[in-house]
Scaffold this active site. Structure first.
Site, PDB file in Angstrom:
ATOM      1  N   SER A   1      72.833  40.845  -7.127  1.00 59.09           N
ATOM      2  CA  SER A   1      73.188  41.585  -5.917  1.00 59.09           C
ATOM      3  C   SER A   1      73.684  40.676  -4.809  1.00 59.09           C
ATOM      4  CB  SER A   1      71.975  42.375  -5.415  1.00 59.09           C
ATOM      5  OG  SER A   1      70.964  41.494  -4.981  1.00 59.09           O
TER       6      SER A   1
ATOM      7  N   THR B   1      70.583  42.817  -1.712  1.00 60.55           N
ATOM      8  CA  THR B   1      71.063  41.920  -0.646  1.00 60.55           C
ATOM      9  C   THR B   1      69.912  40.983  -0.356  1.00 60.55           C
ATOM     10  OG1 THR B   1      72.502  43.579   0.404  1.00 60.55           O
ATOM     11  CG2 THR B   1      71.649  41.889   1.864  1.00 60.55           C
TER      12      THR B   1
ATOM     13  N   THR C   1      75.352  39.222   0.482  1.00 55.71           N
ATOM     14  CA  THR C   1      75.319  40.266  -0.557  1.00 55.71           C
ATOM     15  C   THR C   1      76.626  40.327  -1.351  1.00 55.71           C
ATOM     16  OG1 THR C   1      74.833  42.622  -0.892  1.00 55.71           O
ATOM     17  CG2 THR C   1      76.298  42.104   0.911  1.00 55.71           C
TER      18      THR C   1
ATOM     19  N   ARG D   1      85.930  47.728   0.350  1.00 57.18           N
ATOM     20  CA  ARG D   1      84.806  48.347   1.076  1.00 57.18           C
ATOM     21  C   ARG D   1      83.922  47.235   1.676  1.00 57.18           C
ATOM     22  NH1 ARG D   1      78.916  47.918   0.620  1.00 57.18           N
ATOM     23  NH2 ARG D   1      78.015  49.840   1.390  1.00 57.18           N
ATOM     24  N   VAL D   2      83.616  47.388   2.933  1.00 58.41           N
ATOM     25  CA  VAL D   2      82.733  46.429   3.594  1.00 58.41           C
ATOM     26  C   VAL D   2      81.454  47.162   3.977  1.00 58.41           C
ATOM     27  CG1 VAL D   2      82.435  44.974   5.633  1.00 58.41           C
ATOM     28  CG2 VAL D   2      84.640  45.005   4.443  1.00 58.41           C
ATOM     29  N   GLY D   3      80.322  46.577   3.637  1.00 58.71           N
ATOM     30  CA  GLY D   3      79.043  47.201   3.964  1.00 58.71           C
ATOM     31  C   GLY D   3      78.511  46.718   5.309  1.00 58.71           C
ATOM     32  N   ASP D   4      77.225  46.870   5.477  1.00 56.05           N
ATOM     33  CA  ASP D   4      76.584  46.491   6.745  1.00 56.05           C
ATOM     34  C   ASP D   4      76.344  44.989   6.864  1.00 56.05           C
ATOM     35  OD1 ASP D   4      74.759  46.912   4.547  1.00 56.05           O
ATOM     36  OD2 ASP D   4      73.125  46.567   5.961  1.00 56.05           O
TER      37      ASP D   4
ATOM     38  N   THR E   1      68.758  45.906   4.123  1.00 49.99           N
ATOM     39  CA  THR E   1      69.288  46.029   2.762  1.00 49.99           C
ATOM     40  C   THR E   1      69.305  47.515   2.427  1.00 49.99           C
ATOM     41  OG1 THR E   1      67.082  45.788   1.805  1.00 49.99           O
ATOM     42  CG2 THR E   1      68.388  43.823   1.929  1.00 49.99           C
ATOM     43  N   GLY E   2      70.085  47.855   1.412  1.00 48.02           N
ATOM     44  CA  GLY E   2      70.170  49.259   1.015  1.00 48.02           C
ATOM     45  C   GLY E   2      71.516  49.845   1.387  1.00 48.02           C
TER      46      GLY E   2
ATOM     47  N   GLY F   1      74.471  50.609   3.018  1.00 46.67           N
ATOM     48  CA  GLY F   1      75.018  49.985   4.216  1.00 46.67           C
ATOM     49  C   GLY F   1      75.668  50.945   5.184  1.00 46.67           C
TER      50      GLY F   1
END
Ligand code: ASP
Length: 354
Positions: free
Chosen positions: A93, A206, A224, A234-237, A257-258, A260
């Site tokens: 991850s 993450t 992450t 795609r960009v997460g948090d 984490t989780g 985003g």
């Protein structure tokens, strides 16, 4: 594999392959389980914190703590600790060996923050570089910008001497292939078994790392490979300051984490730090940020069938964590290493998965 193969089973099996936090079975507005939150445990003096338990905690926190103890170099310490998971293909991850996107390309996100200057740096959708947090650090220290993405981030890394490498391990490629063959019964990819369950849960994971030195200055990193099988780009948090990572040298640090998308739209880590500023313990502050996510979804009539977890450390070395979903057997963890050794703390959760 049996004919009754389902996506859920596949993801369950994948957890044995260290895929990180896997998401639970569907629950439509289940009963909210409120665990008690008291003042959490406290680390002593210089310490390294991370969002993992017994399995990864010691190997992640030890190298950073060694640096802190020997040289007191806070940024080197958090970077070295975060590099452990980035470089280890067993962690699917984060970094090298992370689960790829929809097109089987590993794209990494990371952010870093340094308390005394309140400076930060981040990279997103970075391909081919095993240690994105080290690139984020260079963005912070060697540019007048905060965030670099995609090919620009990669070129910047190469100009600083990083090698472009293949981040896709055979194990991660096989996980992707199984996903690809099962994701739809309308395409031409055929799985070696029948039965496709659509809209199954997604692979996430993450790591957040914080450090506090003997001056009580703090620094943090989130790194992450993001949501497995995400749409390219795609960009997460994780690389968004205030979402996947935030800290204030006068208050403390928080990371997520989780899922985003939920963390971004609630400015999650910022919220945790601001709640600590108002006097909440790290556990309580993390709980409030989880409750915020559940509340906005309830308000919109959306089922909460995903997980998010926050970890936090305040300026005094108190640590805490909280998750939307968990169970007695599988609670959220935060861990730290200080002069007294390695410690873990199990946090509370809103929805008991049983
Ligand atoms: N928060 C990360 C993201 O959404 C993934 C995770 O932590 O599982 O990219």
């Amino acid at each position: 594999m049996s004919a009754s193969f389902s996506r859920r089973k596949f993801l369950g099996a994948a957890s044995g392959l260290s895929l990180g936090a896997l998401l639970p079975a569907k629950l439509a507005f289940p009963a909210i389980h409120t665990s008690k939150t008291a003042r959490g445990p406290k680390g002593k003096g210089p310490m390294i914190v991370c969002s993992r338990g017994e399995r990864w905690g010691p190997k992640v926190t030890q190298p950073g703590f060694d640096i802190l103890s020997k040289s007191g170099k806070l940024m080197d310490a958090v970077e070295k600790s975060a590099n452990v998971t980035e470089l280890d293909p067993e962690d699917m991850s984060v970094g090298y060996g992370g689960i790829p996107n929809e097109e089987c390309v590993v794209q990494l996100d990371s952010s870093i923050m340094y308390g005394p200057t309140h400076n930060c740096g981040s990279v997103a959708s970075l391909e081919g570089i095993k240690t994105p947090c080290s690139v984020a650090r260079l963005v912070m220290e060697r540019t007048d910008h905060i965030m670099l993405v995609g090919p620009g981030a990669q070129r910047f890394a190469v100009m600083h001497g990083f090698q472009i490498e293949n981040l896709l391990t055979d194990k991660a490629r096989q996980v992707w292939l199984r996903w690809k063959e099962n994701v739809s019964d309308k395409d031409d990819w055929l799985a070696p078994q029948e039965g496709v369950e659509k809209n199954g849960k997604r692979v996430t994971g993450t790591i957040n790392v914080f450090g506090k030195d003997d001056q009580a200055d703090i620094a943090g990193i989130t790194t992450t490979s993001g949501l497995g099988f995400k749409i390219p780009g795609r960009v997460g948090d994780s690389p968004i300051i205030g979402a996947g990572l935030y800290l204030d040298n006068e208050v403390g640090a928080a990371g997520a984490t989780g899922r985003g998308e939920e963390v971004i739209r609630t400015c999650g880590s910022f919220l945790v730090v601001e709640e600590m500023r108002r006097g909440k313990s790290p556990d309580e502050a993390c709980k409030i940020a989880c409750e915020r996510i559940v509340a906005i979804n309830k308000r919109a009539g959306v089922e909460v069938d995903f997980n998010d977890k926050y970890v936090a450390m305040n300026k005094d070395g108190e640590v805490g964590c909280y998750a939307i979903m968990g169970s007695k057997k599988n609670p959220p963890y935060v861990c730290w290493m200080d002069s007294d050794g390695f410690h873990t703390h199990a946090g509370g959760f809103l929805i008991d998965q049983g």
